[in-house]
Enzyme design. Sequence first.
Site, short mmCIF file in Angstrom:
data_model
loop_
_atom_site.label_atom_id
_atom_site.label_comp_id
_atom_site.label_asym_id
_atom_site.label_seq_id
_atom_site.Cartn_x
_atom_site.Cartn_y
_atom_site.Cartn_z
N ASP A 198 26.05 17.75 37.90
CA ASP A 198 25.09 16.60 38.05
C ASP A 198 25.31 15.82 39.33
OD1 ASP A 198 27.89 15.80 37.29
OD2 ASP A 198 27.35 14.08 36.02
N GLU A 283 42.73 16.55 41.21
CA GLU A 283 42.59 17.10 42.42
C GLU A 283 43.78 17.47 43.11
OE1 GLU A 283 41.22 15.05 41.17
OE2 GLU A 283 38.91 14.91 41.11
#
Length: 339
Positions: A198, A283
């Site tokens: 998205d 991350e």
Amino acid sequence: MLPRKFIYIYLCGTVAAFVWIFINFATWCTDNGDEIDLEKKKVQIFQQKYESQKNDIEVLRRQLDELKVELRRAETRLSQRDNDLSSLPKIYLITPTHTRPEQKADLTRLSYTLRHVPNIHWIVIEDSPSKTVLVKKFLAGCKLSYTHLNVATPENYKLKESDPNWLKPRGVLQRNAGIDWIQKQPQTKGVVYFADDDNTYDLQVFEEMRFTVKVSVWPVGLVGYLWYESPVIKNGKVSGWYTYWKPNRKFAMDMAGFAVNLRLFKENPSAVFHMKAGRGNLESDLLTQLGVTMDDLEPKASGCTKVLVWHTRTEKSSLKNEDKMLKLYGYNSDKTIEV
Ligand code: UDP
Ligand code: MN
């Protein structure tokens, strides 16, 4: 015997006829001469036309020959360019995706972006116990080089409707399935980028990451409840993080803000995303497993001064009138029409 009078009349008539023929003969001859002149002129015009058209054909033939040479040159340049593009480092794009009303719209938009990126391989992993017909059909027609995988997130790790989006990490097992696929490939060259379905991508971001040595980094727009989050650059190196949420994280970056050289995954085969890495730490945790240091980070996007990717989120579409349609009219949207 005929009377002499008749003989005179006959002779006079004959003489008169001769005189008449004689006088008109000249006229007839003159007329014929005009026609011949006319014909001669026509022949001349045709000859001139023939000559000039012959010249035109000659000019066109020369132009055609020149165009043929140009065409051959362009074809050579094109195939040269194709060779150059396929010799570029390949980008392996890992995209988790899940079933929702906006899925096909988001995938369509992303695929149209990717069509403009040379030498890319799209790994699409469905958060689903099996591959859905919608995604299967979509990928078959997307005109990109792709791999279709699937793995379901266990129920206890799924976000509930009422949960805030930061409560549980999304797309973790799917990204890991993508990493696992890459680990099984013989290739050792390339760049890995985690691209959610998205987000919005400027084509330039792919060229920024193309020649990543270890890990390249850049800002991400519209994330962390800020205009952007970004690595902080000092003397051309990353010195810290511009973010509201825990700037002291080791690598305080969104997934969309970095790409990794494929070699690092091969050198660290156990590196994966951890469900339990903690809020906003997915991350950082992965990069730590990959043995990355701050010094390894390569600032891109003009020294991290440009936003080339946005953490956009597609608005959830309300379908509340479907039930009302059925109640009021006795019918609603045709389920055989794929949306
Ligand atoms: N995703 C998924 N399963 C889920 C929710 C999300 O695979 O249950 C995927 C989603 O399609 C997207 C990525 O994981 O590619 C990140 O999810 P999302 O965009 O909802 O997260 P956010 O925008 O909040 O970071
Ligand atoms: Mn998202």
